[in-house]
Design a protein around this motif. Structure first.
Motif, mmCIF file in Angstrom:
data_model
loop_
_atom_site.group_PDB
_atom_site.id
_atom_site.type_symbol
_atom_site.label_atom_id
_atom_site.label_comp_id
_atom_site.label_asym_id
_atom_site.label_seq_id
_atom_site.Cartn_x
_atom_site.Cartn_y
_atom_site.Cartn_z
ATOM 1 N N ARG A 123 25.273 34.845 25.600
ATOM 2 C CA ARG A 123 25.044 35.045 27.032
ATOM 3 C C ARG A 123 26.260 35.737 27.622
ATOM 4 O O ARG A 123 27.392 35.314 27.419
ATOM 5 N N HIS A 124 26.011 36.778 28.356
ATOM 6 C CA HIS A 124 27.118 37.516 28.946
ATOM 7 C C HIS A 124 27.376 37.008 30.357
ATOM 8 O O HIS A 124 26.450 36.701 31.099
ATOM 9 N N ARG A 125 28.642 36.926 30.690
ATOM 10 C CA ARG A 125 29.029 36.512 32.029
ATOM 11 C C ARG A 125 28.873 37.706 32.955
ATOM 12 O O ARG A 125 29.239 38.818 32.608
ATOM 13 N N ALA A 126 28.333 37.461 34.122
ATOM 14 C CA ALA A 126 28.172 38.533 35.115
ATOM 15 C C ALA A 126 29.546 38.996 35.574
ATOM 16 O O ALA A 126 30.535 38.250 35.504
ATOM 17 N N ALA A 127 29.619 40.228 36.044
ATOM 18 C CA ALA A 127 30.897 40.795 36.501
ATOM 19 C C ALA A 127 31.477 39.971 37.648
ATOM 20 O O ALA A 127 32.695 39.779 37.722
ATOM 21 N N SER A 128 30.611 39.468 38.530
ATOM 22 C CA SER A 128 31.107 38.655 39.646
ATOM 23 C C SER A 128 31.702 37.335 39.142
ATOM 24 O O SER A 128 32.722 36.866 39.655
ATOM 25 N N GLU A 129 31.073 36.734 38.131
ATOM 26 C CA GLU A 129 31.611 35.498 37.557
ATOM 27 C C GLU A 129 32.947 35.755 36.862
ATOM 28 O O GLU A 129 33.867 34.945 36.951
ATOM 29 N N GLN A 130 33.038 36.894 36.181
ATOM 30 C CA GLN A 130 34.285 37.256 35.503
ATOM 31 C C GLN A 130 35.401 37.467 36.525
ATOM 32 O O GLN A 130 36.513 36.989 36.339
ATOM 33 N N ALA A 131 35.091 38.153 37.608
ATOM 34 C CA ALA A 131 36.095 38.389 38.653
ATOM 35 C C ALA A 131 36.532 37.077 39.291
ATOM 36 O O ALA A 131 37.721 36.884 39.583
ATOM 37 N N ALA A 132 35.585 36.161 39.493
ATOM 38 C CA ALA A 132 35.930 34.863 40.085
ATOM 39 C C ALA A 132 36.867 34.082 39.172
ATOM 40 O O ALA A 132 37.806 33.424 39.645
ATOM 41 N N LEU A 133 36.632 34.152 37.867
ATOM 42 C CA LEU A 133 37.518 33.468 36.925
ATOM 43 C C LEU A 133 38.922 34.060 36.956
ATOM 44 O O LEU A 133 39.916 33.330 36.863
#
Length: 142
Positions: free
Chosen positions: A37-47
């Motif tokens: 499962r790939h993390r969405a770009a918004s989730e990656q930025a939040a991390l």
């Protein structure tokens, strides 16, 4: 005709082993699905912006960081010892079996060492960096 006890024991053990292997296979498949499962770009930025989300995803708090870093350092030692032992055995004996052992032991140990160092870096800097970006940090500038 009654089955001998030793044969019944073997059959029971085989049955339990089959169920255990099936459980391991299911666990492996669920972990593999989670990795795919790939993390969405918004989730990656939040991390990358909010370190507390990383701590929550890893199931820890700010107070746990020193203990986790110590455990990761111990993991480095635990992963380096078998790899170094195989390397010494291969250098000493020059036998095909020792080189085969090194070839089988070194890759998982190296992967474990890299991921432990990556996690230590994240926890020390208190900033999430994706593994690929962290690895690219070590390349020589052209």
């Amino acid at each position: 005709m009654k089955m001998p006890v030793f044969l019944q024991t073997i059959l029971n053990t085989a049955s339990l082993s089959g169920r255990h292997v099936a459980g391991l296979r299911g666990d492996f498949r669920s972990r593999l699905a989670a990795f795919r499962r790939h993390r969405a770009a918004s989730e990656q930025a939040a991390l990358e912006e909010n370190f507390t989300l990383v701590l929550a995803a890893w199931g820890m708090t700010e107070a746990d960081i020193p203990g986790v870093i110590s455990a990761l350092r111990l993991r480095l030692l635990v992963l380096a010892v078998p790899m170094l032992a195989c390397l010494v055995a291969a250098a000493w004996s020059h036998s095909p079996l020792s080189f085969l052992s090194l070839a089988c032991i070194a890759p998982p140990c190296l992967l474990g060492l890299v991921t432990a160092l990556w996690r230590i870096s994240i926890l020390r800097n208190r900033r999430f960096t994706p593994l690929c970006r962290w690895l690219l940090r070590f390349r020589k500038p052209s």
